[in-house]
Write a protein that holds these residues in place. Structure first.
Motif, PDB file in Angstrom:
ATOM      1  N   LEU A   5       9.134  58.483 -21.465  1.00  0.00           N
ATOM      2  CA  LEU A   5       9.998  59.008 -20.421  1.00  0.00           C
ATOM      3  C   LEU A   5      10.439  57.906 -19.473  1.00  0.00           C
ATOM      4  N   THR A   6      11.580  58.115 -18.855  1.00  0.00           N
ATOM      5  CA  THR A   6      12.044  57.221 -17.806  1.00  0.00           C
ATOM      6  C   THR A   6      11.336  57.569 -16.497  1.00  0.00           C
ATOM      7  N   SER A   7      11.439  56.691 -15.521  1.00  0.00           N
ATOM      8  CA  SER A   7      10.835  56.969 -14.217  1.00  0.00           C
ATOM      9  C   SER A   7      11.480  58.192 -13.570  1.00  0.00           C
ATOM     10  N   GLU A  16       9.003  69.319 -10.358  1.00  0.00           N
ATOM     11  CA  GLU A  16       9.307  70.657 -10.866  1.00  0.00           C
ATOM     12  C   GLU A  16       8.182  71.251 -11.717  1.00  0.00           C
ATOM     13  N   GLY A  17       7.245  70.416 -12.166  1.00  0.00           N
ATOM     14  CA  GLY A  17       6.127  70.927 -12.954  1.00  0.00           C
ATOM     15  C   GLY A  17       6.401  71.029 -14.429  1.00  0.00           C
ATOM     16  N   TYR A  18       7.583  70.610 -14.857  1.00  0.00           N
ATOM     17  CA  TYR A  18       7.905  70.630 -16.285  1.00  0.00           C
ATOM     18  C   TYR A  18       9.043  69.649 -16.565  1.00  0.00           C
ATOM     19  N   ILE A  19       9.178  69.275 -17.825  1.00  0.00           N
ATOM     20  CA  ILE A  19      10.295  68.447 -18.273  1.00  0.00           C
ATOM     21  C   ILE A  19      10.616  68.808 -19.714  1.00  0.00           C
ATOM     22  N   GLN A  20      11.884  69.011 -20.005  1.00  0.00           N
ATOM     23  CA  GLN A  20      12.321  69.279 -21.375  1.00  0.00           C
ATOM     24  C   GLN A  20      12.787  67.972 -22.005  1.00  0.00           C
ATOM     25  N   LEU A  62       0.953  67.523 -35.684  1.00  0.00           N
ATOM     26  CA  LEU A  62       1.766  67.904 -34.532  1.00  0.00           C
ATOM     27  C   LEU A  62       1.026  67.651 -33.227  1.00  0.00           C
ATOM     28  N   ALA A  63      -0.261  67.975 -33.177  1.00  0.00           N
ATOM     29  CA  ALA A  63      -1.031  67.808 -31.940  1.00  0.00           C
ATOM     30  C   ALA A  63      -1.193  66.342 -31.561  1.00  0.00           C
ATOM     31  N   SER A  64      -1.278  65.476 -32.565  1.00  0.00           N
ATOM     32  CA  SER A  64      -1.501  64.043 -32.320  1.00  0.00           C
ATOM     33  C   SER A  64      -0.231  63.219 -32.487  1.00  0.00           C
ATOM     34  N   HIS A  65       0.907  63.869 -32.604  1.00  0.00           N
ATOM     35  CA  HIS A  65       2.170  63.174 -32.874  1.00  0.00           C
ATOM     36  C   HIS A  65       2.400  62.062 -31.844  1.00  0.00           C
ATOM     37  N   PRO A  66       2.656  60.843 -32.309  1.00  0.00           N
ATOM     38  CA  PRO A  66       2.751  59.716 -31.369  1.00  0.00           C
ATOM     39  C   PRO A  66       3.879  59.855 -30.357  1.00  0.00           C
ATOM     40  N   ARG A  67       4.981  60.466 -30.755  1.00  0.00           N
ATOM     41  CA  ARG A  67       6.091  60.675 -29.812  1.00  0.00           C
ATOM     42  C   ARG A  67       5.647  61.600 -28.671  1.00  0.00           C
ATOM     43  N   ILE A  68       4.886  62.642 -29.028  1.00  0.00           N
ATOM     44  CA  ILE A  68       4.431  63.618 -28.042  1.00  0.00           C
ATOM     45  C   ILE A  68       3.291  63.056 -27.198  1.00  0.00           C
ATOM     46  N   THR A  69       2.277  62.524 -27.862  1.00  0.00           N
ATOM     47  CA  THR A  69       1.099  62.067 -27.118  1.00  0.00           C
ATOM     48  C   THR A  69       1.381  60.818 -26.291  1.00  0.00           C
ATOM     49  N   GLY A  70       2.419  60.068 -26.678  1.00  0.00           N
ATOM     50  CA  GLY A  70       2.821  58.948 -25.831  1.00  0.00           C
ATOM     51  C   GLY A  70       3.329  59.433 -24.483  1.00  0.00           C
ATOM     52  N   ILE A  71       4.104  60.525 -24.518  1.00  0.00           N
ATOM     53  CA  ILE A  71       4.603  61.116 -23.282  1.00  0.00           C
ATOM     54  C   ILE A  71       3.461  61.740 -22.493  1.00  0.00           C
ATOM     55  N   VAL A  72       2.560  62.443 -23.193  1.00  0.00           N
ATOM     56  CA  VAL A  72       1.402  63.033 -22.524  1.00  0.00           C
ATOM     57  C   VAL A  72       0.595  61.952 -21.801  1.00  0.00           C
ATOM     58  N   SER A  73       0.403  60.806 -22.454  1.00  0.00           N
ATOM     59  CA  SER A  73      -0.333  59.701 -21.834  1.00  0.00           C
ATOM     60  C   SER A  73       0.355  59.226 -20.559  1.00  0.00           C
ATOM     61  N   GLY A 196      13.171  71.217 -32.615  1.00  0.00           N
ATOM     62  CA  GLY A 196      12.784  69.809 -32.580  1.00  0.00           C
ATOM     63  C   GLY A 196      12.553  69.268 -31.185  1.00  0.00           C
ATOM     64  N   SER A 197      13.056  69.969 -30.175  1.00  0.00           N
ATOM     65  CA  SER A 197      12.838  69.567 -28.780  1.00  0.00           C
ATOM     66  C   SER A 197      11.584  70.253 -28.251  1.00  0.00           C
ATOM     67  N   GLY A 198      11.177  69.904 -27.041  1.00  0.00           N
ATOM     68  CA  GLY A 198       9.960  70.490 -26.495  1.00  0.00           C
ATOM     69  C   GLY A 198       9.940  70.452 -24.978  1.00  0.00           C
ATOM     70  N   VAL A 199       8.944  71.138 -24.426  1.00  0.00           N
ATOM     71  CA  VAL A 199       8.773  71.219 -22.977  1.00  0.00           C
ATOM     72  C   VAL A 199       7.343  70.819 -22.635  1.00  0.00           C
ATOM     73  N   PHE A 200       7.209  69.879 -21.710  1.00  0.00           N
ATOM     74  CA  PHE A 200       5.907  69.486 -21.177  1.00  0.00           C
ATOM     75  C   PHE A 200       5.745  70.150 -19.814  1.00  0.00           C
ATOM     76  N   PHE A 201       4.578  70.725 -19.540  1.00  0.00           N
ATOM     77  CA  PHE A 201       4.358  71.355 -18.238  1.00  0.00           C
ATOM     78  C   PHE A 201       2.894  71.266 -17.849  1.00  0.00           C
TER      79      PHE A 201
END
Length: 245
Positions: A5-7, A16-20, A62-73, A196-201
């Motif tokens: 993600l960008t800053s 906002e508590g979430y990002i798509q 899916l749970a360990s997907h690097p694209r997703i978990t990189g953002i989670v990190s 293919g898109s997702g929401v982090f919250f």
């Protein structure tokens, strides 16, 4: 696909508590998972419940997907551990949703670092029971809840959960499906999340979904809950956290 993600996106998440986020999963990854879900599963995998990611390679992917978990990190500012995973397949013409709630009601954790990624495995919107959120709700204390009464829209249940604290104390807690009291529709944002898109919250962001009122469109999603390394989860059924592989 860009990495992370960008800053500006991180600031939006904090506010906002979430990002798509677009393009988390490829069409091939989604096709492989959905085909996998049509195949019979060994009993030992089915018995894993909310921890299927520990015994099923597609769920783990899916749970360990690097694209997703990189953002989670990035969002956790630390190492993520997987708490639980859910495949959320909602049939057309009335497949019920999950009432508006905060995940911290279901997953007590300390210190609070709980967050989720909700991946769209089909095109999702208000008509087919897509995700909705209350922007900024994570900045307030946990809201009071009650058990859902609108059975046509939301599932309702009561379950006893064994619990264990960091001090070793054990007890059983009766938990019911949560619905935020006195929540008005004008507090909600109904999201359109393409396949293919997702929401982090965050674990305190009010979110949920309504029944699928479309006639032909299933609403397919995969959700993973994460905590930061060093977090204690009280529920025994999901207490054995999984490091991201």
């Amino acid at each position: 696909m860009s990495n992370g993600l960008t800053s500006q996106q991180i600031a939006k998440y904090r506010d906002e508590g979430y990002i798509q986020v677009s393009d988390l999963l490829t069409p091939e990854e989604i096709e492989n998972f959905l085909y996998h879900e049509t195949r019979p599963k060994p009993a030992e995998v089915q018995e894993l419940g909310l921890r299927k990611h520990t015994g099923d390679t597609q769920w783990s992917h899916l749970a360990s997907h690097p694209r997703i978990t990189g953002i989670v990190s990035q969002l956790l500012e630390g190492t993520p551990f997987i708490v639980q995973t859910m495949y959320l397949a909602k049939k057309p013409e009335g497949g019920t949703g999950i009432a508006l709630h905060q995940d911290a009601h279901y997953i007590r954790n300390e210190p609070n670092s709980l967050m989720a990624c909700w991946d769209a495995l089909s095109d999702t919107d208000k008509d087919n029971g897509g995700l909705c959120v209350a922007s900024g709700s994570h900045l307030e204390p946990l809201r009071e809840t009650e058990q859902p009464e609108d059975g046509g829209e939301h599932a309702s249940w009561v379950t006893d959960y064994p619990m264990k604290g960091p001090d070793g104390k054990e007890w059983v807690e009766t938990m019911h499906s949560h619905e935020i009291r006195d929540l008005t529709e004008d507090e909600l944002t109904f999201l359109t999340v393409p396949k293919g898109s997702g929401v982090f919250f965050t674990g305190r962001t009010i979110h949920g979904s309504y029944a699928n009122h479309s006639s032909t469109r299933p609403r397919l999603a995969f959700a993973t809950h994460y905590v930061k390394q060093g977090t204690w989860v009280y529920r025994c059924d999901i207490q054995d956290l999984t490091p991201v592989s």
